[in-house]
Design a protein around this motif. Sequence first.
Motif, mmCIF file in Angstrom:
data_model
loop_
_atom_site.group_PDB
_atom_site.id
_atom_site.type_symbol
_atom_site.label_atom_id
_atom_site.label_comp_id
_atom_site.label_asym_id
_atom_site.label_seq_id
_atom_site.Cartn_x
_atom_site.Cartn_y
_atom_site.Cartn_z
ATOM 1 N N ASP A 20 0.593 8.596 5.662
ATOM 2 C CA ASP A 20 1.289 9.498 7.177
ATOM 3 C C ASP A 20 1.303 7.936 8.434
ATOM 4 O OD1 ASP A 20 1.719 11.019 5.613
ATOM 5 O OD2 ASP A 20 0.893 12.633 6.185
ATOM 6 N N VAL A 21 -0.346 8.005 8.976
ATOM 7 C CA VAL A 21 0.094 6.928 10.126
ATOM 8 C C VAL A 21 -0.231 5.249 9.465
ATOM 9 C CG1 VAL A 21 -1.227 6.958 12.077
ATOM 10 C CG2 VAL A 21 0.464 9.013 10.962
ATOM 11 N N SER A 22 0.090 4.413 10.005
ATOM 12 C CA SER A 22 -1.456 3.348 9.787
ATOM 13 C C SER A 22 -2.560 3.190 11.034
ATOM 14 C CB SER A 22 -0.262 1.921 10.535
ATOM 15 O OG SER A 22 -0.938 1.089 10.251
ATOM 16 N N THR A 23 -3.719 2.927 9.839
ATOM 17 C CA THR A 23 -4.764 2.147 10.567
ATOM 18 C C THR A 23 -5.155 1.604 10.517
ATOM 19 O OG1 THR A 23 -5.471 3.356 8.371
ATOM 20 C CG2 THR A 23 -5.966 5.099 10.048
ATOM 21 N N PHE A 24 -4.654 0.306 10.441
ATOM 22 C CA PHE A 24 -4.487 -0.870 9.395
ATOM 23 C C PHE A 24 -4.885 -1.591 10.828
ATOM 24 C CE2 PHE A 24 -3.450 -5.497 9.084
ATOM 25 C CZ PHE A 24 -3.978 -6.050 7.885
ATOM 26 N N LYS A 25 -5.761 -2.421 11.172
ATOM 27 C CA LYS A 25 -6.527 -2.681 12.338
ATOM 28 C C LYS A 25 -5.974 -4.331 12.283
ATOM 29 C CE LYS A 25 -8.514 1.111 13.575
ATOM 30 N NZ LYS A 25 -8.174 2.191 13.411
ATOM 31 N N GLY A 26 -5.276 -4.838 11.595
ATOM 32 C CA GLY A 26 -4.987 -6.352 11.629
ATOM 33 C C GLY A 26 -5.377 -7.575 10.597
ATOM 34 N N SER A 27 -5.107 -8.579 10.508
ATOM 35 C CA SER A 27 -5.831 -8.744 9.200
ATOM 36 C C SER A 27 -7.309 -9.631 9.766
ATOM 37 C CB SER A 27 -4.293 -10.133 8.784
ATOM 38 O OG SER A 27 -5.420 -11.338 7.849
ATOM 39 N N THR A 28 -7.962 -9.862 8.602
ATOM 40 C CA THR A 28 -9.044 -10.199 9.152
ATOM 41 C C THR A 28 -9.858 -11.260 8.034
ATOM 42 O OG1 THR A 28 -10.565 -8.331 8.484
ATOM 43 C CG2 THR A 28 -10.016 -8.088 10.598
ATOM 44 N N ALA A 29 -11.324 -12.019 8.064
ATOM 45 C CA ALA A 29 -11.341 -11.993 7.149
ATOM 46 C C ALA A 29 -11.370 -11.131 5.776
ATOM 47 C CB ALA A 29 -12.858 -12.929 6.999
ATOM 48 N N MET A 45 -5.830 -0.969 2.292
ATOM 49 C CA MET A 45 -6.230 -1.423 3.807
ATOM 50 C C MET A 45 -5.739 -0.343 4.794
ATOM 51 S SD MET A 45 -4.628 -5.241 2.595
ATOM 52 C CE MET A 45 -5.146 -6.285 0.750
ATOM 53 N N GLY A 46 -5.225 0.633 4.897
ATOM 54 C CA GLY A 46 -5.045 1.184 6.067
ATOM 55 C C GLY A 46 -3.364 0.636 6.153
ATOM 56 N N PHE A 47 -2.822 0.723 5.455
ATOM 57 C CA PHE A 47 -1.090 0.312 6.075
ATOM 58 C C PHE A 47 -0.399 2.475 5.535
ATOM 59 C CE2 PHE A 47 -1.663 -4.081 5.205
ATOM 60 C CZ PHE A 47 -0.837 -4.252 6.572
ATOM 61 N N GLU A 48 0.761 2.443 6.338
ATOM 62 C CA GLU A 48 0.672 3.883 6.316
ATOM 63 C C GLU A 48 2.484 3.062 4.455
ATOM 64 O OE1 GLU A 48 4.999 3.389 7.078
ATOM 65 O OE2 GLU A 48 3.418 1.516 8.043
ATOM 66 N N GLY A 54 11.757 -4.430 9.444
ATOM 67 C CA GLY A 54 10.271 -4.899 10.494
ATOM 68 C C GLY A 54 9.105 -4.099 9.531
ATOM 69 N N LYS A 55 9.378 -3.907 8.368
ATOM 70 C CA LYS A 55 8.489 -3.016 7.916
ATOM 71 C C LYS A 55 7.630 -4.249 6.556
ATOM 72 C CE LYS A 55 9.328 1.462 9.670
ATOM 73 N NZ LYS A 55 8.310 1.760 10.176
ATOM 74 N N ILE A 56 7.521 -4.732 6.748
ATOM 75 C CA ILE A 56 6.651 -6.030 6.358
ATOM 76 C C ILE A 56 6.053 -6.521 7.371
ATOM 77 C CG2 ILE A 56 6.814 -7.574 4.800
ATOM 78 C CD1 ILE A 56 9.237 -7.540 4.074
ATOM 79 N N ASP A 57 4.574 -6.450 7.041
ATOM 80 C CA ASP A 57 3.745 -7.364 7.476
ATOM 81 C C ASP A 57 3.206 -8.430 7.289
ATOM 82 O OD1 ASP A 57 0.905 -8.554 8.344
ATOM 83 O OD2 ASP A 57 0.312 -6.549 9.675
#
Length: 255
Positions: A126-135, A170-173, A70-73
């Motif tokens: 170390d920690v994800s800061t990804f806010k989600g897929s945007t344009a 992009m913010g991924f760990e 489950g480690k793929i967006d």
Amino acid sequence: MEFGSPGMIAILVICGFLAGLIDSVVGGGGLIGIPALLAAGIPVHLLLGSNKLAGTLCSFTSTASFMKSGKIDFSLVKVLIPFSIIGAVSGTLTVRQVPSEFLKPLVIVMLVVITIYTLFKKAWGDVSTFKGSTAKTRLIGVAVAFGIGFYDGFFGPGTGSFLIFAFLMMGFEFVTAAGNAKVLNFASNISSLITFIALGSVSYSYGLIMGIPMIIGAVVGSRIAIRKGASYIRPLFITVTVILIGKQIWDTMHS
């Protein structure tokens, strides 16, 4: 050393496993795979295509491992895969016409920047800061997927490092960044491989002898990465990137 001799097979099997172990997480398997194929006596015109066959088997295996964990967006990478494929095919066709040597100084600079940035940002990834897929992220991702896909098909060294760095930005760990990177790396690998096959530049015997142990190495490497996370991936990422820098400098000085 004759093709099919025990010594040649042993070289490819051992090097294939080690290449798969490293490449499954941060890329750089070609640092081991290409010299091993050359040592085994592969004809030069079949070198890149045969290494791409082995690398494709490795990237497929590690992609499956990251997918299972489950480690793929997928919401992001599914948009990027077509652009990675288009870039890789374009790069593979271009390298048949244009020498790739002029890229070496630029690659060295980019790898040095990546290494320094990662070293100084100690908690980065170390920690994800990804806010989600945007344009905006999709647009940046499309440019990255096409550009690095083209580079992978055209030249190749450091592709895994560049992809992971892009996803970290992009913010991924680290673990998800590596998983996302392997999906795009597999997409560019298989499309580049198909192009090499169409051009008649693949030795299936050499590629499979090294590719099968790479599958085993990929399973082991990706499982360790998923279990240990950034504490394993970060130092491996830095180590492989530094080795890539050294190799590119060496190649530039002796070309």
